[in-house]
Write a protein that holds these residues in place. Structure first.
Motif, PDB file in Angstrom:
ATOM      1  N   PRO A  29      36.755 -25.752 105.384  1.00 17.88           N
ATOM      2  CA  PRO A  29      36.233 -26.405 104.096  1.00 17.88           C
ATOM      3  C   PRO A  29      36.062 -25.310 102.355  1.00 17.88           C
ATOM      4  O   PRO A  29      36.248 -25.727 101.557  1.00 17.88           O
ATOM      5  CB  PRO A  29      35.054 -26.842 104.360  1.00 17.88           C
ATOM      6  CG  PRO A  29      34.446 -26.381 105.284  1.00 17.88           C
ATOM      7  CD  PRO A  29      35.236 -25.688 105.763  1.00 17.88           C
ATOM      8  N   GLY A  30      35.692 -23.938 103.044  1.00 14.23           N
ATOM      9  CA  GLY A  30      35.688 -22.919 101.648  1.00 14.23           C
ATOM     10  C   GLY A  30      36.805 -22.345 101.096  1.00 14.23           C
ATOM     11  O   GLY A  30      37.248 -22.065 100.489  1.00 14.23           O
ATOM     12  N   VAL A  31      38.477 -23.591 101.920  1.00 14.43           N
ATOM     13  CA  VAL A  31      38.930 -23.130 101.054  1.00 14.43           C
ATOM     14  C   VAL A  31      39.876 -24.448  99.960  1.00 14.43           C
ATOM     15  O   VAL A  31      39.309 -25.474  99.869  1.00 14.43           O
ATOM     16  CB  VAL A  31      40.847 -22.831 102.109  1.00 14.43           C
ATOM     17  CG1 VAL A  31      41.999 -23.094 101.636  1.00 14.43           C
ATOM     18  CG2 VAL A  31      40.319 -21.961 103.386  1.00 14.43           C
ATOM     19  N   THR A  32      40.301 -23.271  99.439  1.00  7.81           N
ATOM     20  CA  THR A  32      40.952 -23.640  97.639  1.00  7.81           C
ATOM     21  C   THR A  32      42.433 -24.158  97.879  1.00  7.81           C
ATOM     22  O   THR A  32      43.027 -23.664  98.691  1.00  7.81           O
ATOM     23  CB  THR A  32      41.177 -23.002  96.452  1.00  7.81           C
ATOM     24  OG1 THR A  32      39.545 -22.819  97.045  1.00  7.81           O
ATOM     25  CG2 THR A  32      41.197 -23.681  95.031  1.00  7.81           C
ATOM     26  N   LEU A  33      42.009 -25.979  98.397  1.00  6.52           N
ATOM     27  CA  LEU A  33      43.733 -26.098  98.497  1.00  6.52           C
ATOM     28  C   LEU A  33      44.887 -26.636  96.877  1.00  6.52           C
ATOM     29  O   LEU A  33      44.171 -26.521  95.940  1.00  6.52           O
ATOM     30  CB  LEU A  33      43.588 -27.533  99.195  1.00  6.52           C
ATOM     31  CG  LEU A  33      43.502 -27.717 100.796  1.00  6.52           C
ATOM     32  CD1 LEU A  33      42.824 -28.897 100.818  1.00  6.52           C
ATOM     33  CD2 LEU A  33      44.612 -27.018 101.672  1.00  6.52           C
ATOM     34  N   TRP A  34      45.452 -26.434  97.435  1.00  7.10           N
ATOM     35  CA  TRP A  34      47.095 -26.221  96.208  1.00  7.10           C
ATOM     36  C   TRP A  34      47.642 -27.444  96.767  1.00  7.10           C
ATOM     37  O   TRP A  34      48.110 -26.657  97.917  1.00  7.10           O
ATOM     38  CB  TRP A  34      46.782 -25.176  95.651  1.00  7.10           C
ATOM     39  CG  TRP A  34      47.890 -24.764  94.712  1.00  7.10           C
ATOM     40  CD1 TRP A  34      47.893 -24.857  93.856  1.00  7.10           C
ATOM     41  CD2 TRP A  34      49.603 -23.885  94.920  1.00  7.10           C
ATOM     42  NE1 TRP A  34      49.255 -24.572  92.768  1.00  7.10           N
ATOM     43  CE2 TRP A  34      49.934 -24.176  93.932  1.00  7.10           C
ATOM     44  CE3 TRP A  34      49.656 -23.219  96.044  1.00  7.10           C
ATOM     45  CZ2 TRP A  34      51.314 -23.582  93.522  1.00  7.10           C
ATOM     46  CZ3 TRP A  34      50.522 -22.369  95.499  1.00  7.10           C
ATOM     47  CH2 TRP A  34      51.417 -22.681  94.316  1.00  7.10           C
ATOM     48  N   GLU A  35      48.566 -27.592  95.896  1.00  4.65           N
ATOM     49  CA  GLU A  35      49.200 -28.624  96.065  1.00  4.65           C
ATOM     50  C   GLU A  35      51.009 -27.352  95.249  1.00  4.65           C
ATOM     51  O   GLU A  35      50.572 -27.959  94.088  1.00  4.65           O
ATOM     52  CB  GLU A  35      49.634 -29.843  95.413  1.00  4.65           C
ATOM     53  CG  GLU A  35      51.114 -30.770  95.889  1.00  4.65           C
ATOM     54  CD  GLU A  35      50.809 -31.974  96.353  1.00  4.65           C
ATOM     55  OE1 GLU A  35      49.938 -32.373  96.192  1.00  4.65           O
ATOM     56  OE2 GLU A  35      52.619 -32.757  96.472  1.00  4.65           O
TER      57      GLU A  35
END
Lengths: 406, 99
Positions: A318-324
Motif C-alpha cells: 500500500p505504501g507504493v504510489t501508483l501511476w498510470e
C-alpha cells in the motif's frame, strides 16, 4: 640519312594530372587476382585466424585438385612464397585481411566491402574471366562509364558519354590544363584506353569508327549494384574504436533479470521508479522488495497501464504510489520484442527488460540491459525522457488515490 | 609549326611530358598534333599496346628505360619523361595514314 629534329614542347606548367593509379580501387585491385580471391574465399568461412602455412596448404590442394596430405613440399613452398611476398601484403593493404606479422596468422577483416553482395559473389564464384573483368572495373572512370551507359537503353556517342562521365567524376578527377577541355580529354582517354578495355571483356560494346558506345553488362553482376560500388577506399574504423563496454550490461533469462531487479530495489535510497507492462512480471519476490524499500523510506512509484498489476500492488504494497502512464509508450507491436519492465533507482541506475515473443510453449524469454552512474548514457537518456513525468507523479497519483475505494 | 611538321619521313619529334602526364596520353596527344586531327579520330592506341601497361612500365618502381612500338604510321619511343616520334619510312602509301 639525315635526321632533323624538331621539338614539340607543349609543356604546360599548370597542368596537373592526378597521379597514375590514384583512382584505382584498392579492393577491386586486391580481388582481381584469382589467388587473392581464393584466400578470401577460404578465410571468410573461418572464425579463427589461421596460419599462412595452413592457407597455403589449402589453396595448393584446391589448386592441384588433390587432398591436403598429397600436397608436395614444392607446391606448398611455391604457394607460401607467393602468398607472403605478393598476395597477403596486397590484401592487407586493401584492408581485407588482418595479418599478424609475428605469428603469421591471417583472418578476414571487418572491411565493409566484404559484406557487399556483389563482391561476395565474385569471391565465391570461380570464373576464369574475373581477372579481366575486375581489371576493367578497377579504374573508377570505367565504373562511371558503365553506370552512365546502364542508364541508357540506346547507344551513346563517345562525346555524349565523355560529357556525362566528366559530370559525374569528382572535380579533382578532371585533368586541368590551360588548353585541354576536360570533356575532350576524357573523350580521348575513353577512345584510347577505357572503351577498348570494357569492350574486350564484353562489359560494353564500342564501335571505334562511329564512336557509338552501348552497355552490355555482366551476367553475374546486376546492373544497378556494381557500378557505383561506393566502396570506401579505406576501411571505416568503427569496429576498431568501439570497445566492449562496462557501462552497459546485458542480462539473459528471467531469473537473472529478477535478481538484478532485487539488487536495484535494495540499492535505492531515495526513489524507485518502476514500469511494468506484463502482469506475469510482478512476482511475490518483487513485491516483497518493494515493501522493503517503502519500509526504508524510499519513495516507490509503480507505473502500469494494466489494471491487474495496479490492483495487486495496491493491495500488497500500500505504501507504493501508483501511476498510470499517459502514453502507451512501452507497449509495442506484439510481433516484436517489447519492453517488459523498467527500473530506475535514484535516477542513477537503470534496468530495461525486454520480452521476446512467446515460443510454442507460451514461454517468453526475458533479457535486460542495465546501466549505472549519473553519467551513464542510458541513465541520462531515460532521465531526460522521464524527467518531467517523474516530477509530476505525485500530482497525478492524487487522482488515482481518489479512485481507490478504501 | 613550320615545314618540319610535314617534312620527310625521317623527322623525329620529341614531346616532353608534362608533370604527372601519362606517357600514353603523351602519345595520342603528339600524334594528334602531327596528324592535325582530334585524338579520338586516331586509331585507338589500345589496338597497338595496352596504354595502362605502357604507363605502368614507367612508374617509380619499374626500371624500364624506353618502350618502342609502331602506331598510326609512326615509330614511337616512350621514355619516362618524353615521347619521341618518327614517321615510318614508306612511299606514302595508305598504311602510313593515321585514319
Amino acid at each position: 640519312m639525315a635526321i632533323t629534329e624538331s621539338f614539340i614542347t607543349r609543356r604546360i606548367d599548370s597542368l596537373s594530372i592526378r597521379m597514375r593509379g590514384e583512382q584505382a580501387n584498392d579492393v577491386l585491385h586486391a580481388l582481381r587476382d584469382g589467388r587473392r580471391r581464393a584466400v578470401l574465399g577460404l578465410l571468410r568461412n573461418r572464425t579463427e585466424p589461421i596460419s599462412d602455412e595452413e592457407v597455403a596448404i589449402h589453396l595448393a590442394a584446391a589448386d592441384a585438385e588433390k587432398r591436403l596430405l598429397d600436397v608436395t613440399e614444392g607446391e606448398l613452398a611455391e604457394w607460401r612464397v607467393s602468398l607472403q611476398q605478393t598476395h597477403l601484403p596486397v590484401l592487407e593493404e586493401a584492408g581485407l585481411i588482418d595479418w599478424d606479422g609475428e605469428t603469421n596468422a591471417v583472418a578476414i577483416s571487418t572491411h565493409p566491402a566484404l559484406q557487399n553482395p556483389t563482391l561476395e559473389r565474385i569471391v565465391e564464384t570461380d570464373r576464369v574471366d574475373w581477372d579481366e573483368v575486375l581489371e576493367a572495373l578497377v579504374h573508377r572512370r570505367r565504373r562511371i562509364v558503365l553506370s552512365v551507359l546502364a542508364d541508357y537503353d540506346t547507344a551513346l556517342s563517345r562525346v555524349a558519354l565523355a560529357r556525362a562521365v566528366v559530370e559525374r567524376e569528382p572535380e579533382t578527377e578532371t585533368v586541368e590544363t590551360v588548353d585541354a577541355d576536360p570533356v575532350e580529354d576524357c573523350c580521348a582517354a575513353l577512345h584510347h584506353v577505357h572503351l577498348p578495355k570494357l569492350a574486350a571483356v564484353g562489359l560494353a560494346s564500342y564501335d571505334a569508327r562511329s564512336g557509338a558506345v552501348s552497355y552490355c553488362g555482366h551476367p553475374l553482376i546486376e546492373d544497378a549494384e556494381w557500378f557505383d560500388l561506393h566502396l570506401p577506399e579505406t576501411p571505416r574504423a568503427i569496429l576498431s574504436v568501439a570497445e566492449p563496454s562496462q557501462d552497459i550490461w546485458r542480462l539473459d533469462g528471467r531469473a537473472n533479470v529478477i535478481e538484478h531487479c532485487r539488487a536495484l530495489c535494495e540499492y535505492a535510497d531515495d526513489e524507485l521508479f518502476l514500469l511494468y507492462t506484463d502482469e506475469d512480471l510482478i512476482e511475490a519476490a518483487c513485491l516483497q522488495c518493494l515493501q522493503d524499500a517503502v519500509d526504508r523510506g524510499v519513495d516507490v512509484y509503480v507505473g502500469t497501464q494494466t489494471q491487474a498489476i495496479r490492483d495487486r500492488v495496491r493491495e500488497q504494497v500500500p505504501g507504493v504510489t501508483l501511476w498510470e502512464p499517459q502514453r502507451d509508450w512501452m507497449n509495442m507491436s506484439p510481433e516484436r520484442e517489447k519492453v517488459g519492465r523498467l527500473l530506475f533507482a535514484d535516477r542513477e541506475a537503470i534496468m530495461l527488460g525486454t520480452l521476446s515473443k512467446r515460443n510454442d510453449h507460451g514461454i517468453q524469454n526475458e533479457t535486460a540491459i542495465t546501466g549505472a552512474g549519473e553519467d551513464n548514457a542510458l541513465v541520462m537518456l531515460v532521465r531526460e525522457l522521464l524527467g518531467s513525468r517523474l516530477d509530476h507523479l505525485d500530482e497525478q497519483s492524487a487522482d488515482f488515490l481518489e479512485e481507490i475505494p478504501f | 609549326m613550320s615545314d618540319a611538321d610535314r617534312s620527310p619521313s625521317t623527322t623525329t619529334h620529341e614531346y616532353q611530358l608534362a608533370p604527372g602526364e601519362s606517357p600514353s596520353r603523351g602519345v595520342w596527344t603528339v600524334v594528334a598534333v602531327l596528324e592535325d586531327c582530334p585524338p579520338p579520330e586516331l586509331p585507338s592506341l589500345a589496338e597497338t599496346i595496352d596504354p595502362e601497361a605502357l604507363d605502368a612500365a614507367f612508374t617509380d618502381r619499374a626500371a624500364t628505360d624506353h618502350v618502342s612500338f609502331e602506331y598510326a604510321g609512326y615509330t614511337i619511343t616512350v621514355t619516362s619523361d618524353a615521347v619521341r616520334i618518327r614517321a615510318l619510312e614508306c612511299d606514302g602509301g595508305d598504311e602510313c595514314d593515321a585514319g
